[in-house]
Enzyme design. Structure first.
Site, PDB file in Angstrom:
ATOM      1  N   HIS A 106      63.731  38.658  40.424  1.00 19.43           N
ATOM      2  CA  HIS A 106      64.495  38.421  39.291  1.00 19.43           C
ATOM      3  C   HIS A 106      64.051  38.858  37.956  1.00 19.43           C
ATOM      4  O   HIS A 106      64.763  39.634  37.160  1.00 19.43           O
ATOM      5  CB  HIS A 106      64.811  36.999  39.045  1.00 19.43           C
ATOM      6  CG  HIS A 106      65.765  36.596  38.049  1.00 19.43           C
ATOM      7  ND1 HIS A 106      67.167  36.745  38.215  1.00 19.43           N
ATOM      8  CD2 HIS A 106      65.697  36.173  36.856  1.00 19.43           C
ATOM      9  CE1 HIS A 106      67.848  36.426  37.333  1.00 19.43           C
ATOM     10  NE2 HIS A 106      66.827  35.961  36.392  1.00 19.43           N
ATOM     11  N   GLU A 107      62.719  38.880  37.602  1.00 15.63           N
ATOM     12  CA  GLU A 107      62.202  39.272  36.207  1.00 15.63           C
ATOM     13  C   GLU A 107      62.176  40.647  35.944  1.00 15.63           C
ATOM     14  O   GLU A 107      62.625  41.248  34.878  1.00 15.63           O
ATOM     15  CB  GLU A 107      60.995  38.664  35.964  1.00 15.63           C
ATOM     16  CG  GLU A 107      60.732  37.135  35.952  1.00 15.63           C
ATOM     17  CD  GLU A 107      61.540  36.588  34.637  1.00 15.63           C
ATOM     18  OE1 GLU A 107      61.414  37.407  33.626  1.00 15.63           O
ATOM     19  OE2 GLU A 107      61.747  35.604  34.758  1.00 15.63           O
ATOM     20  N   THR A 108      62.024  41.367  37.143  1.00 13.19           N
ATOM     21  CA  THR A 108      61.779  42.813  37.314  1.00 13.19           C
ATOM     22  C   THR A 108      62.838  44.009  37.825  1.00 13.19           C
ATOM     23  O   THR A 108      62.835  45.006  37.799  1.00 13.19           O
ATOM     24  CB  THR A 108      60.476  43.391  37.756  1.00 13.19           C
ATOM     25  OG1 THR A 108      60.581  43.035  39.256  1.00 13.19           O
ATOM     26  CG2 THR A 108      59.443  42.586  37.248  1.00 13.19           C
TER      27      THR A 108
END
EC number: 3.2.1.14
Length: 285
Positions: free
Chosen positions: A147-149
């Site tokens: 999700h973050e990347t």
């Protein structure tokens, strides 16, 4: 002579009382759960940086007896949990990364080997409960990384250079002139109060050289695992929802960004399915 001896006995006894009172106070201030060491900087963990020189409480290395033997076992890879390498296969890792567009900088930056190299420095990761719990922790970690990347597409936070992540009130880890502490790496570590201690633990100057996180893939994964072990690992037993709250709760939980929460949960459930384990309860926050 008898008077001098009595005085010496009293002094020794008094010193013993003082030392016995000091140890519980240090442990209480650090607040680590059972089996974790309180480092000289006041953080909880199980690696040498926490249990080695300056360790305040917990099963510190060199404390002797059962605690030292147990830690030696963990250093050698013994104990509960699964082999991280056997779970995070090339197919699993690349299955995430291959969903990113070809032009992504992270696609050639993040590698399975750099993750495994980093994981060896954090022996407590996915290694202190049951096999299924370990697989759930690995699934949770990579759900947040995905999700973050954007499926390992991004190394640096989008428009991060225009953001101010300097907490000027933090005197222990002061911001350095011209340096930016925006999100970098698998979990997009940000803020000076994270870059400073992460660099101290890993072995680079996080305050003066935060760009190192975007230049060295092993260091990049180490910062993610450092953050995970200090902020997320201890809440895994409370369910995946607790890990969302630990990572970005202020911006996503309690209805603030249900789309982001749902995305994280869906990644987690997919990875649990791939690992052959149930996702457990308390998935949302």
């Amino acid at each position: 002579m008898a008077a001098k001896m009595a005085t010496m006995v009293a002094l020794v006894f008094g010193l013993a009382l003082l030392l016995s009172a000091a140890a519980p106070a240090a442990a209480q201030n650090c607040g680590c759960q059972d089996g974790y060491c309180c480092s000289q900087w006041g953080y909880c963990g199980t690696t040498e940086a926490y249990c080695g020189q300056g360790c305040q409480s917990g099963p510190c290395w060199g404390s002797g007896g059962e605690a030292a033997a147990g830690m030696a076992g963990r250093k050698a890879g013994a104990g509960a949990g699964v082999s991280v390498e056997s779970v995070v296969t090339e197919a699993f890792f690349n299955g995430i990364k291959n969903q990113a567009p070809n032009g992504c900088a992270g696609k050639s930056f993040y590698t399975r080997q750099s993750f495994l190299n980093a994981a060896r420095s954090y022996s407590g990761f996915a290694n202190d409960r049951t096999n299924d719990d370990s697989k759930r922790e690995i699934a949770a970690f990579f759900a947040h990384v995905t999700h973050e990347t954007g499926h390992m597409c991004y190394i640096n936070e989008i428009n991060g250079a225009n953001m101010d992540y300097c907490d000027k009130s933090n005197k222990q880890w002061p911001c350095q002139p011209g340096k930016k502490y925006y999100g970098r790496g698998p979990l997009q570590i940000s803020w000076n109060f994270n870059y400073g201690p992460a660099g101290k633990n890993i072995g680079f100057d996080g305050l003066r050289d935060p760009d190192k996180v975007a230049q060295d893939p092993t260091i990049s994964f180490k910062t993610a695992l450092w953050f995970w072990m200090n902020n997320v690992h201890q809440v895994m037993s409370q369910g995946f929802g607790a890990t969302i709250r630990a990572i970005n709760g202020a911006l996503e939980c309690n209805g603030k960004n249900p789309g982001a929460v749902n995305a994280r949960v869906n990644y987690y459930k997919d990875y649990c399915r791939q690992f052959g384990v149930s996702p457990g309860g308390n998935l949302y926050c």
